[in-house]
Design an enzyme around this catalytic site. Sequence first.
Site, mmCIF file in Angstrom:
data_model
loop_
_atom_site.group_PDB
_atom_site.id
_atom_site.type_symbol
_atom_site.label_atom_id
_atom_site.label_comp_id
_atom_site.label_asym_id
_atom_site.label_seq_id
_atom_site.Cartn_x
_atom_site.Cartn_y
_atom_site.Cartn_z
ATOM 1 C CG ASP A 177 -1.768 1.134 1.436
ATOM 2 O OD1 ASP A 177 -1.636 2.112 0.670
ATOM 3 O OD2 ASP A 177 -2.592 1.100 2.368
ATOM 4 C CB ILE A 178 1.548 3.796 -2.628
ATOM 5 C CG1 ILE A 178 2.791 4.606 -3.025
ATOM 6 C CG2 ILE A 178 0.280 4.639 -2.727
ATOM 7 C CD1 ILE A 178 2.845 4.963 -4.494
ATOM 8 C CG ASN A 213 -10.016 12.864 -11.008
ATOM 9 O OD1 ASN A 213 -9.996 14.089 -10.850
ATOM 10 N ND2 ASN A 213 -10.574 12.049 -10.121
ATOM 11 N N GLY A 219 -9.753 4.183 -5.973
ATOM 12 C CA GLY A 219 -8.429 3.572 -6.155
ATOM 13 C C GLY A 219 -7.363 4.166 -5.258
ATOM 14 C CG ASP A 257 -7.247 10.489 -6.417
ATOM 15 O OD1 ASP A 257 -6.649 11.156 -5.563
ATOM 16 O OD2 ASP A 257 -7.968 10.987 -7.306
ATOM 17 C CB SER A 294 -3.060 4.639 -16.763
ATOM 18 O OG SER A 294 -3.241 6.017 -16.939
ATOM 19 C CB THR A 295 -2.636 -0.547 -14.697
ATOM 20 O OG1 THR A 295 -2.283 -0.509 -13.311
ATOM 21 C CG2 THR A 295 -1.443 -0.154 -15.541
ATOM 22 C CE1 TYR A 348 -9.553 7.711 -15.190
ATOM 23 C CE2 TYR A 348 -7.357 8.652 -15.388
ATOM 24 C CZ TYR A 348 -8.693 8.786 -15.064
ATOM 25 O OH TYR A 348 -9.171 10.003 -14.611
HETATM 26 N N1 AR6 Z 1 -1.315 1.543 -3.077
HETATM 27 C C1 AR6 Z 1 -0.753 1.216 -4.262
HETATM 28 N N2 AR6 Z 1 -1.459 0.949 -5.379
HETATM 29 C C2 AR6 Z 1 -2.799 1.011 -5.283
HETATM 30 C C3 AR6 Z 1 -3.484 1.354 -4.090
HETATM 31 C C4 AR6 Z 1 -2.668 1.631 -2.954
HETATM 32 N N3 AR6 Z 1 -3.200 1.978 -1.784
HETATM 33 N N4 AR6 Z 1 -4.820 1.333 -4.340
HETATM 34 C C5 AR6 Z 1 -4.979 0.967 -5.635
HETATM 35 N N5 AR6 Z 1 -3.778 0.767 -6.209
HETATM 36 P P1 AR6 Z 1 -6.298 3.385 -10.016
HETATM 37 P P2 AR6 Z 1 -5.898 4.817 -12.574
HETATM 38 C C6 AR6 Z 1 -3.441 0.346 -7.584
HETATM 39 O O1 AR6 Z 1 -7.659 2.952 -10.444
HETATM 40 O O2 AR6 Z 1 -6.101 3.575 -13.359
HETATM 41 C C7 AR6 Z 1 -9.274 7.276 -9.444
HETATM 42 O O3 AR6 Z 1 -10.646 7.274 -9.145
HETATM 43 C C8 AR6 Z 1 -4.519 -0.322 -8.414
HETATM 44 O O4 AR6 Z 1 -4.683 -1.681 -8.023
HETATM 45 O O5 AR6 Z 1 -6.119 3.844 -8.619
HETATM 46 O O6 AR6 Z 1 -4.766 5.735 -12.949
HETATM 47 C C9 AR6 Z 1 -8.749 8.639 -9.870
HETATM 48 O O7 AR6 Z 1 -9.432 9.691 -9.212
HETATM 49 C C10 AR6 Z 1 -3.914 -0.198 -9.804
HETATM 50 O O8 AR6 Z 1 -2.921 -1.214 -10.009
HETATM 51 O O9 AR6 Z 1 -5.743 4.576 -10.973
HETATM 52 C C11 AR6 Z 1 -9.010 8.637 -11.353
HETATM 53 O O10 AR6 Z 1 -10.346 9.005 -11.642
HETATM 54 C C12 AR6 Z 1 -3.188 1.166 -9.756
HETATM 55 O O11 AR6 Z 1 -3.102 1.487 -8.352
HETATM 56 C C13 AR6 Z 1 -8.783 7.202 -11.756
HETATM 57 O O12 AR6 Z 1 -9.055 6.422 -10.575
HETATM 58 C C14 AR6 Z 1 -3.924 2.289 -10.464
HETATM 59 O O13 AR6 Z 1 -5.334 2.154 -10.314
HETATM 60 C C15 AR6 Z 1 -7.363 6.925 -12.159
HETATM 61 O O14 AR6 Z 1 -7.266 5.629 -12.669
#
Ligand code: AR6
Length: 167
Positions: A9-10, A23, A31, A33, A116-117, A120
């Site tokens: 967890d980052i 975003n 996610g 964020d 983005s994975t 997005y």
């Molecule tokens: N620590 C590390 N990685 C994480 C954590 C965490 N605590 N939580 C999730 N991930 P995403 P995106 C991973 O959807 O695709 C948001 O609503 C997750 O499993 O967080 O860039 C924003 O506001 C995945 O591998 O980001 C935007 O609207 C990675 O982080 C949108 O999502 C990215 O998933 C951005 O989408």
Amino acid sequence: MEIKITKGDITKIKCDAIVNAANNSLLGGGGVDGAIHRAAGPELLKECRTLGGCATGDAKITKGYQLPAKYVIHTVGPVYYDGEHNEANLLKSCYQRCLTLASQYHCSHIAFPSISTGAYRYPTSEAAKVAIETIQEYAKDNHDIQCVEIVCFDDYTYQTYQKLIKE
Ligand code: AR6
């Protein structure tokens, strides 16, 4: 520069800066964020409100507030359509802008999520290639950042990045 792939967890990482996959509004979301805003506390959203959003492929920096990290670098990755909509260039630009900001703020250890994975929908193996190539390219000309950690939240993401770093 050392590039480290870890699982976790980052929001728990104690380093100079963690990167947020945000975003365009920079006003929070799900996610990573959502997790970063919850862990940092409401002061983070307050500072984000002053930033006027962020373009896709760009990045902006704030303080880390209640996080163990000193700064948060908010970047906006591309939404993946089909790979023909400039997705790779925009994702590359995210990593470049974050690294440049980290250098400007004298960060020697920074942590990225897999931008983005998630929501997005960027295919993880393609995104991982862009991430690692861009970080390695940056490291050739810049020697100020000592450690870049990519913090993967799930096994599949972790294994995909691990495989590439070993090649
Ligand atoms: N620590 C590390 N990685 C994480 C954590 C965490 N605590 N939580 C999730 N991930 P995403 P995106 C991973 O959807 O695709 C948001 O609503 C997750 O499993 O967080 O860039 C924003 O506001 C995945 O591998 O980001 C935007 O609207 C990675 O982080 C949108 O999502 C990215 O998933 C951005 O989408």
